[in-house]
Design a protein around this motif. Structure first.
Motif, PDB file in Angstrom:
ATOM      1  N   ASP A   1       3.129   3.779   2.101  1.00  0.00           N
ATOM      2  CA  ASP A   1       2.050   4.353   2.910  1.00  0.00           C
ATOM      3  C   ASP A   1       0.691   3.717   2.650  1.00  0.00           C
ATOM      4  O   ASP A   1      -0.288   4.069   3.306  1.00  0.00           O
ATOM      5  N   LEU A   2       0.601   2.791   1.693  1.00  0.00           N
ATOM      6  CA  LEU A   2      -0.691   2.178   1.380  1.00  0.00           C
ATOM      7  C   LEU A   2      -0.479   0.863   0.643  1.00  0.00           C
ATOM      8  O   LEU A   2       0.236   0.814  -0.357  1.00  0.00           O
TER       9      LEU A   2
ATOM     10  N   CYS B   1      -7.668  -2.885   2.446  1.00  0.00           N
ATOM     11  CA  CYS B   1      -6.907  -1.645   2.394  1.00  0.00           C
ATOM     12  C   CYS B   1      -6.132  -1.456   3.696  1.00  0.00           C
ATOM     13  O   CYS B   1      -6.685  -1.645   4.785  1.00  0.00           O
TER      14      CYS B   1
ATOM     15  N   PRO C   1      -3.990   1.575   5.005  1.00  0.00           N
ATOM     16  CA  PRO C   1      -3.367   2.897   5.010  1.00  0.00           C
ATOM     17  C   PRO C   1      -2.463   3.052   6.235  1.00  0.00           C
ATOM     18  O   PRO C   1      -2.746   2.515   7.314  1.00  0.00           O
TER      19      PRO C   1
ATOM     20  N   GLU D   1      -2.969  -2.319  -0.925  1.00  0.00           N
ATOM     21  CA  GLU D   1      -4.333  -2.744  -1.211  1.00  0.00           C
ATOM     22  C   GLU D   1      -4.299  -4.069  -1.952  1.00  0.00           C
ATOM     23  O   GLU D   1      -3.393  -4.322  -2.758  1.00  0.00           O
TER      24      GLU D   1
END
Length: 232
Positions: free
Chosen positions: A34-35, A51, A53, A37
């Motif tokens: 889900d993320l 980022c 998301p 970075e």
């Protein structure tokens, strides 16, 4: 406050994030479904984080922010990006000196021709942001990022980190008023010890959009472009 993140809404954060990390030679920091970075280290002290998301659906609104990549050897850069999963795309650019590509989730970006103004930019040459009033918004973004006016690649007001490194933030006359949510946005982070900045931002023409219960607040700049203010 300081400019810290470039944020892409992503249907598949790992796929999109891995593309941009490879494209910009960024160091992965977070790798979850889900993320994703990653960090672009510009100097020992100056960095930008990327980022990604996860969102349930992508915005269909016209993009108002995109990265322009530095093309020291433009053809080689374009070829490498195509091998990573980018594709050529026509957005009506015509016969320009830059090349327009799209990433794996169809976000358009440019690979610029080499220019002296991009010499110390790192892999991202510029961040063009649509604005209803570029001079006004340049003052706004300078105030919230600490970036300073600099020579740009065109006639639009431009800002850069005071160390003279990293991309230009270019305030571009908008082709139409803002509508819908931006698929890319910027985040700034409050400095340690800095008091709540809401009243100051509202007084400068920003709008508070939300963020209750989150470690950040969501605002829009005077032209409606979303940005987040992260806790110190």
């Amino acid at each position: 406050m300081r400019l810290e993140n470039i944020v892409w809404d992503a249907l598949d954060p790992r796929r999109l994030g891995a593309f941009w990390a490879a494209a910009l030679d960024a160091e992965p920091l977070t790798d979850r479904p889900d993320l994703f970075e990653a960090r672009v280290q510009l100097t020992d002290e100056v960095f930008l984080d990327l980022c990604f998301p996860q969102v349930p659906e992508k915005s269909s609104s016209p993009p108002r922010l995109h990265p322009d990549l530095r093309g020291v050897r433009q053809e080689e850069v374009v070829d490498r990006l195509l091998k990573l999963g980018a594709a050529h795309v026509d957005i009506g650019q015509g016969d320009e000196s830059w090349v327009v590509l799209a990433d794996p989730e169809d976000n358009a970006f440019c690979v610029m021709d080499e220019r002296e103004v991009f010499r110390d930019s790192g892999p991202i040459a510029a961040l063009p942001l649509d604005s209803a009033d570029p001079d006004r918004d340049a003052e706004f973004w300078a105030s919230i990022t600490g970036w300073v006016p600099c020579q740009g690649s065109g006639h639009m007001p431009s800002l850069r980190h005071p160390a003279g490194v990293g991309p230009l933030l270019e305030l571009c006359p908008e082709p139409e008023p803002k509508r819908g949510k931006n698929g890319l946005h910027l985040d700034v982070r409050r400095d340690a010890g800095e008091a709540d900045v809401t009243d100051r931002l509202l007084g400068m023409g920003a709008s508070l959009l939300g963020g209750d219960g989150l470690p950040w607040l969501v605002f829009a700049d005077p032209s409606g472009n979303e940005f987040c203010v992260l806790d110190a």
